[in-house]
Design an enzyme around this catalytic site. Structure first.
Site, PDB file in Angstrom:
ATOM      1  N   THR A   1       4.602 -44.432  23.630  1.00 33.86           N
ATOM      2  CA  THR A   1       3.377 -45.016  24.179  1.00 33.86           C
ATOM      3  C   THR A   1       3.637 -46.420  24.714  1.00 33.86           C
ATOM      4  O   THR A   1       3.108 -46.807  25.766  1.00 33.86           O
ATOM      5  CB  THR A   1       2.279 -45.065  23.098  1.00 33.86           C
ATOM      6  OG1 THR A   1       2.087 -43.755  22.542  1.00 33.86           O
ATOM      7  CG2 THR A   1       0.957 -45.538  23.696  1.00 33.86           C
TER       8      THR A   1
ATOM      9  N   HIS B   1      -6.722 -38.621  28.199  1.00 34.25           N
ATOM     10  CA  HIS B   1      -5.898 -37.492  28.635  1.00 34.25           C
ATOM     11  C   HIS B   1      -6.475 -36.836  29.893  1.00 34.25           C
ATOM     12  O   HIS B   1      -5.742 -36.593  30.862  1.00 34.25           O
ATOM     13  CB  HIS B   1      -5.795 -36.473  27.502  1.00 34.25           C
ATOM     14  CG  HIS B   1      -4.878 -35.336  27.804  1.00 34.25           C
ATOM     15  ND1 HIS B   1      -3.529 -35.369  27.521  1.00 34.25           N
ATOM     16  CD2 HIS B   1      -5.108 -34.131  28.387  1.00 34.25           C
ATOM     17  CE1 HIS B   1      -2.970 -34.239  27.910  1.00 34.25           C
ATOM     18  NE2 HIS B   1      -3.903 -33.470  28.438  1.00 34.25           N
TER      19      HIS B   1
ATOM     20  N   LYS C   1       7.511 -41.782  18.475  1.00 32.94           N
ATOM     21  CA  LYS C   1       6.287 -41.515  19.229  1.00 32.94           C
ATOM     22  C   LYS C   1       5.588 -42.809  19.660  1.00 32.94           C
ATOM     23  O   LYS C   1       5.140 -42.934  20.806  1.00 32.94           O
ATOM     24  CB  LYS C   1       5.326 -40.669  18.400  1.00 32.94           C
ATOM     25  CG  LYS C   1       4.026 -40.320  19.130  1.00 32.94           C
ATOM     26  CD  LYS C   1       3.125 -39.457  18.257  1.00 32.94           C
ATOM     27  CE  LYS C   1       1.845 -39.114  19.007  1.00 32.94           C
ATOM     28  NZ  LYS C   1       0.933 -38.276  18.184  1.00 32.94           N
TER      29      LYS C   1
ATOM     30  N   HIS D   1      -6.403 -39.224  32.952  1.00 29.32           N
ATOM     31  CA  HIS D   1      -5.023 -39.412  33.399  1.00 29.32           C
ATOM     32  C   HIS D   1      -4.531 -38.214  34.211  1.00 29.32           C
ATOM     33  O   HIS D   1      -4.012 -38.375  35.323  1.00 29.32           O
ATOM     34  CB  HIS D   1      -4.113 -39.630  32.187  1.00 29.32           C
ATOM     35  CG  HIS D   1      -2.675 -39.819  32.543  1.00 29.32           C
ATOM     36  ND1 HIS D   1      -2.231 -40.865  33.327  1.00 29.32           N
ATOM     37  CD2 HIS D   1      -1.564 -39.104  32.232  1.00 29.32           C
ATOM     38  CE1 HIS D   1      -0.933 -40.787  33.483  1.00 29.32           C
ATOM     39  NE2 HIS D   1      -0.494 -39.721  32.837  1.00 29.32           N
TER      40      HIS D   1
ATOM     41  N   TYR E   1      10.335 -35.358  24.228  1.00 27.30           N
ATOM     42  CA  TYR E   1       9.664 -35.512  22.936  1.00 27.30           C
ATOM     43  C   TYR E   1       8.851 -34.255  22.614  1.00 27.30           C
ATOM     44  O   TYR E   1       8.932 -33.693  21.515  1.00 27.30           O
ATOM     45  CB  TYR E   1       8.758 -36.744  22.962  1.00 27.30           C
ATOM     46  CG  TYR E   1       7.912 -36.919  21.723  1.00 27.30           C
ATOM     47  CD1 TYR E   1       8.353 -37.687  20.653  1.00 27.30           C
ATOM     48  CD2 TYR E   1       6.666 -36.290  21.617  1.00 27.30           C
ATOM     49  CE1 TYR E   1       7.580 -37.833  19.511  1.00 27.30           C
ATOM     50  CE2 TYR E   1       5.890 -36.430  20.483  1.00 27.30           C
ATOM     51  CZ  TYR E   1       6.343 -37.211  19.428  1.00 27.30           C
ATOM     52  OH  TYR E   1       5.581 -37.342  18.293  1.00 27.30           O
TER      53      TYR E   1
ATOM     54  N   GLN F   1       5.189 -46.188  28.073  1.00 26.17           N
ATOM     55  CA  GLN F   1       4.199 -45.853  29.093  1.00 26.17           C
ATOM     56  C   GLN F   1       3.417 -47.089  29.538  1.00 26.17           C
ATOM     57  O   GLN F   1       3.136 -47.264  30.727  1.00 26.17           O
ATOM     58  CB  GLN F   1       3.242 -44.782  28.566  1.00 26.17           C
ATOM     59  CG  GLN F   1       3.886 -43.405  28.419  1.00 26.17           C
ATOM     60  CD  GLN F   1       2.957 -42.407  27.769  1.00 26.17           C
ATOM     61  OE1 GLN F   1       2.427 -42.650  26.685  1.00 26.17           O
ATOM     62  NE2 GLN F   1       2.758 -41.273  28.406  1.00 26.17           N
TER      63      GLN F   1
ATOM     64  N   GLN G   1      -7.335 -33.621  21.089  1.00 26.67           N
ATOM     65  CA  GLN G   1      -6.325 -34.174  21.980  1.00 26.67           C
ATOM     66  C   GLN G   1      -6.766 -34.145  23.448  1.00 26.67           C
ATOM     67  O   GLN G   1      -6.109 -34.727  24.310  1.00 26.67           O
ATOM     68  CB  GLN G   1      -5.001 -33.421  21.813  1.00 26.67           C
ATOM     69  CG  GLN G   1      -4.373 -33.651  20.431  1.00 26.67           C
ATOM     70  CD  GLN G   1      -3.042 -32.936  20.275  1.00 26.67           C
ATOM     71  OE1 GLN G   1      -2.978 -31.707  20.337  1.00 26.67           O
ATOM     72  NE2 GLN G   1      -1.990 -33.703  20.060  1.00 26.67           N
TER      73      GLN G   1
END
Length: 284
Positions: free
Chosen positions: A209, A148, A205, A151, A188, A212, A143
């Site tokens: 996304t 990630h 979920k 960002h 969430y 976003q 992950q």
């Protein structure tokens, strides 16, 4: 050597010229005296989550952080809600123009409320580092993706110039949309941290996304509209700067969306088709 000295003096003078354009109301505020602390913390974040953290956890068991994650994500929901409501009350609730909004550099209470929200939004980007720290501590290294890390690692650097030079006005629309999305995102994560028995309540979920990505489209449109309306008394460089970041994040999130949601479905469809073909051949 003289060439390097001349270049140093040139860029130092250029920095001083830009620094004179700062919002002096922010003088003395934490982390606002220089971009260097922000740069240092962002580089430290990348080093921790990509090098030191994985090496430290390599021979250790994953940490159990359920209690921490419940509290952390709930606090993030509260913080995001506070900033979002603050931005609404400080201008975006009706006083601000969505087409063109200059920064109010006065000491009007509403203008001061806006710079408080902008500074707090900037500081909140550092609290979000704990998202990745928890992934590393729980050994969920898959992950800690490029999306990630980029960002989270770049956001404080992206927001600092806005908080330092244009805290409010056109640029603060970015924070308005981003905190709105984060309310749902951290809610969430909060529900997910409660345990597997609550998984049935977070079926959305994929929609998270999508939200976003819609956010980045909204930021792009809002920022680049100053190409058409160049009479706005807002520094167009900042508007384009924000729009460019939105494009970058939209591309990264689009790649994630395809890999996470479309490719698995395509693989499942191909597998199902293959099984059906074998079954048909067997019957024949």
């Amino acid at each position: 050597m003289d060439f390097l000295v001349d270049k140093y003096h040139h860029y130092a003078a250029l920095y001083d010229q830009v620094w004179e354009l700062r919002d002096r109301r922010m003088d003395g505020w934490p982390m606002m005296s220089s971009p260097l602390p922000t740069i240092f913390l962002c580089l430290s974040y990348v080093y921790i989550v990509k090098v030191w953290g994985p090496n430290y956890m390599k021979d250790r068991k994953p940490m159990e952080l359920r209690g921490f994650l419940i509290v952390y994500n709930l606090l993030q929901v509260i913080l995001s809600t506070y900033i979002f409501v603050g931005l609404i009350m400080a201008g975006w609730g009706g006083q601000y123009s969505f087409r063109c909004q200059p920064v109010d550099y006065s000491n009007d209470p509403q203008a001061l409320a806006m710079i408080w929200c902008c500074w707090l939004y900037y500081m909140s980007k550092f609290t979000e580092f704990f998202d990745t720290f928890c992934f590393v501590a729980r050994k969920k290294f898959n992950q800690v993706s490029l999306l990630h890390v980029v960002h989270h690692g770049i956001m404080p650097l992206s927001v600092w110039p806005g908080a330092r030079f244009v805290p409010g006005g056109h640029a603060s629309f970015f924070g308005l949309l981003n905190t709105f999305v984060h309310i749902f995102m951290y809610f969430y994560y909060f529900v997910a941290a409660l345990g597997p028995e609550y998984k049935k309540y977070i079926w959305w979920k994929q929609h998270m996304t999508t939200l976003q990505m819609v956010q980045f489209v909204g930021i792009m449109v809002h920022g680049f509209q100053l190409v058409l309306y160049d009479d706005c008394k807002f520094p167009w460089q900042f508007s384009y700067y924000i729009g460019a970041h939105a494009i970058m994040f939209f591309i990264l999130f689009s790649q994630f969306y395809v890999q996470a949601y479309l490719m698995p479905n395509k693989s499942k469809a191909a597998s199902k088709s293959s099984r059906n073909g074998k079954s048909k051949a067997h019957k024949e």
